[in-house]
Design an enzyme around this catalytic site. Structure first.
Site, short mmCIF file in Angstrom:
data_model
loop_
_atom_site.label_atom_id
_atom_site.label_comp_id
_atom_site.label_asym_id
_atom_site.label_seq_id
_atom_site.Cartn_x
_atom_site.Cartn_y
_atom_site.Cartn_z
N GLU A 266 29.25 31.18 48.97
CA GLU A 266 30.04 32.41 48.82
C GLU A 266 29.43 33.50 49.68
O GLU A 266 28.22 33.69 49.67
CB GLU A 266 30.07 32.92 47.37
CG GLU A 266 30.88 32.10 46.40
CD GLU A 266 30.90 32.75 45.01
OE1 GLU A 266 30.61 33.97 44.91
OE2 GLU A 266 31.19 32.04 44.04
N GLU A 320 42.13 38.80 43.22
CA GLU A 320 42.41 38.18 41.92
C GLU A 320 42.51 39.26 40.85
O GLU A 320 41.51 39.81 40.40
CB GLU A 320 41.32 37.17 41.57
CG GLU A 320 41.23 36.02 42.57
CD GLU A 320 40.05 35.11 42.31
OE1 GLU A 320 40.10 34.31 41.34
OE2 GLU A 320 39.06 35.21 43.05
N LYS A 323 40.52 39.32 37.19
CA LYS A 323 39.06 39.32 37.07
C LYS A 323 38.59 40.60 36.39
O LYS A 323 39.19 41.67 36.56
CB LYS A 323 38.40 39.18 38.44
CG LYS A 323 38.67 37.85 39.12
CD LYS A 323 37.80 37.64 40.35
CE LYS A 323 36.41 37.24 39.97
NZ LYS A 323 35.60 36.82 41.13
N GLU A 329 35.50 43.56 42.32
CA GLU A 329 35.60 42.15 41.93
C GLU A 329 37.01 41.61 42.16
O GLU A 329 37.18 40.41 42.37
CB GLU A 329 35.22 41.99 40.45
CG GLU A 329 33.74 41.96 40.18
CD GLU A 329 33.08 40.71 40.73
OE1 GLU A 329 33.58 39.59 40.48
OE2 GLU A 329 32.07 40.85 41.44
#
Length: 391
Positions: A266, A320, A323, A329
């Site tokens: 990541e 997303e 999250k 985030e």
């Protein structure tokens, strides 16, 4: 002559654990396909996006059947995830590990190219609740693959955050934290036996956010900078990601695993954040991810391991919206929920044509100072290309 049972014992326990090194990564560039959202494209549309972007390596955080079915016959290579919540059960019960591998891996092979299983994510140093179960789960999953004759096809790994390290700067001073060594050392020993890499989640974004006064943002974004020197190795670093990776190599060497390869599972940069996340902007995210692609295209290693060509899964495919945590985030995606690009780094979305993508890329490059003095020629060529396509 040995009995069949004795022969089986020798086969399973006295021969080398891995006679073939499995490679779960093709090329240098991959992407994390997270799905903690209720508004992202279907897996079939994701396949279209990935093929359009020519991204072959994909990592997911579970083994969702809808994704594995959509990837069938596509040629895309995928690493599935065994969630942290499953570790205790998989560690305690080898039969459950076998059933999981059968249901989520072997049932889809060979049409879906599952090339790896990530057993847990950021467990050591971050999730003490599961730390004691990680090695047992890894071994049971690997043994299940071995019994199914898949251990030479599917690689077993786990990804670590930088929370496992101490003294990460200069890179040569890095070691594993005292509170993770007890679990890390036997895990590394097992991975060295089966030929698995050390998987690292490395975020210059987070490092910069934690110490903006002492870290030059250009250094974090792969932009021109004075960089940093390691006084012990005399190596020079012109970007923070290379320094983070070499810090991990130093920790591995200190632990006795100098030859183990590192894969970055990541890395990324948020395009939107809260008031205290000023570095999370579209421009910074575009700069980081654009320059990361250029860095990987060089097909080179880090200053400490120049022969180990860097392999990276960028985080992430989509923003997303479900999250938790800070706004950043939810905003690491290269693509928006509707499948359009979040910013232009050379990819195009579900709704954009190749001609639009070309024109955007040319304008974007010109805006960064490329082709000075001949911008009108370039735009004329792009316009002509568009006119030809429209006939």
């Amino acid at each position: 002559m040995k009995s069949p049972g004795v022969q089986l014992f020798f086969l399973l326990f006295l021969t080398p654990i891995a006679s073939v090194t499995v490679h779960a990564f093709t090329g240098t560039y991959g992407i994390n396909y997270g799905r903690i959202a209720n508004n992202i494209p279907s897996p079939d549309e994701v396949v279209t996006l990935l093929k359009g972007a020519k991204i072959r390596n994909v990592r997911i955080y579970d083994a969702d059947p809808s994704v594995l079915k959509a990837f069938r016959g596509t040629g895309l290579e995928i690493v599935v995830g065994l969630p942290n919540g499953n570790l205790q059960d998989m560690s305690a019960n080898a039969d459950h590990a076998m059933n999981w591998v059968r249901d989520n891996v072997s049932a889809y092979l060979p049409d879906t190219r599952i090339r790896g299983i990530a057993v847990g994510n950021e467990v050591l140093g971050s999730n003490d609740e599961f730390s004691g179960f990680l090695l047992g789960a890894v071994k049971n999953v690997y043994n299940a693959l071995n019994k199914l004759k898949l251990s030479n096809i599917v690689q077993v790994t786990t990804a670590h955050s930088q929370a496992v390290f101490d003294h990460s700067f200069p890179p040569s001073s890095c070691v594993f934290r005292d509170n993770v060594v007890q679990n890390m050392k036997p895990l590394l020993e097992f991975f060295s036996q089966i030929g698995s890499p050390f998987c690292l989640n490395a975020y210059p974004f987070l490092a910069y956010m934690s110490d903006p006064e002492n870290i030059d943002i250009n250094y974090a974004l792969f932009l021109p900078t004075d960089g940093a020197n390691d006084p012990k190795t005399k190596l020079h670093y012109d970007n923070l990601l290379d320094a983070q990776i070499d810090a991990a190599y130093a920790a591995l060497e200190d632990a006795g695993y100098k030859k183990m390869e590192i894969i970055v599972t990541e890395t990324g940069w948020a395009s939107l954040g809260d008031e205290n996340e000023a570095a999370a902007t579209i421009e910074n995210a575009r700069t980081y991810n654009y320059n990361l692609r250029k860095r990987l295209a060089m097909m080179k290693g880090t200053p400490l391991r120049p022969k180990n060509v860097l392999k990276v899964y960028v985080f992430a495919m989509f923003n997303e919206n479900l999250k938790t945590g800070p706004t950043s985030e939810r905003n690491f995606g290269l693509f928006k929920p509707n499948g359009s690009i979040s910013y232009d780094i050379g990819f195009h979305g579900l709704k954009s044509s190749s001609a639009d993508s070309l024109l955007l890329s040319l304008k974007d490059y010109r805006g960064r100072g490329g082709w000075r003095g001949c911008g009108s020629v370039i735009l004329t060529m792009a316009t002509a290309f568009l006119l030809v396509l429209s006939r």
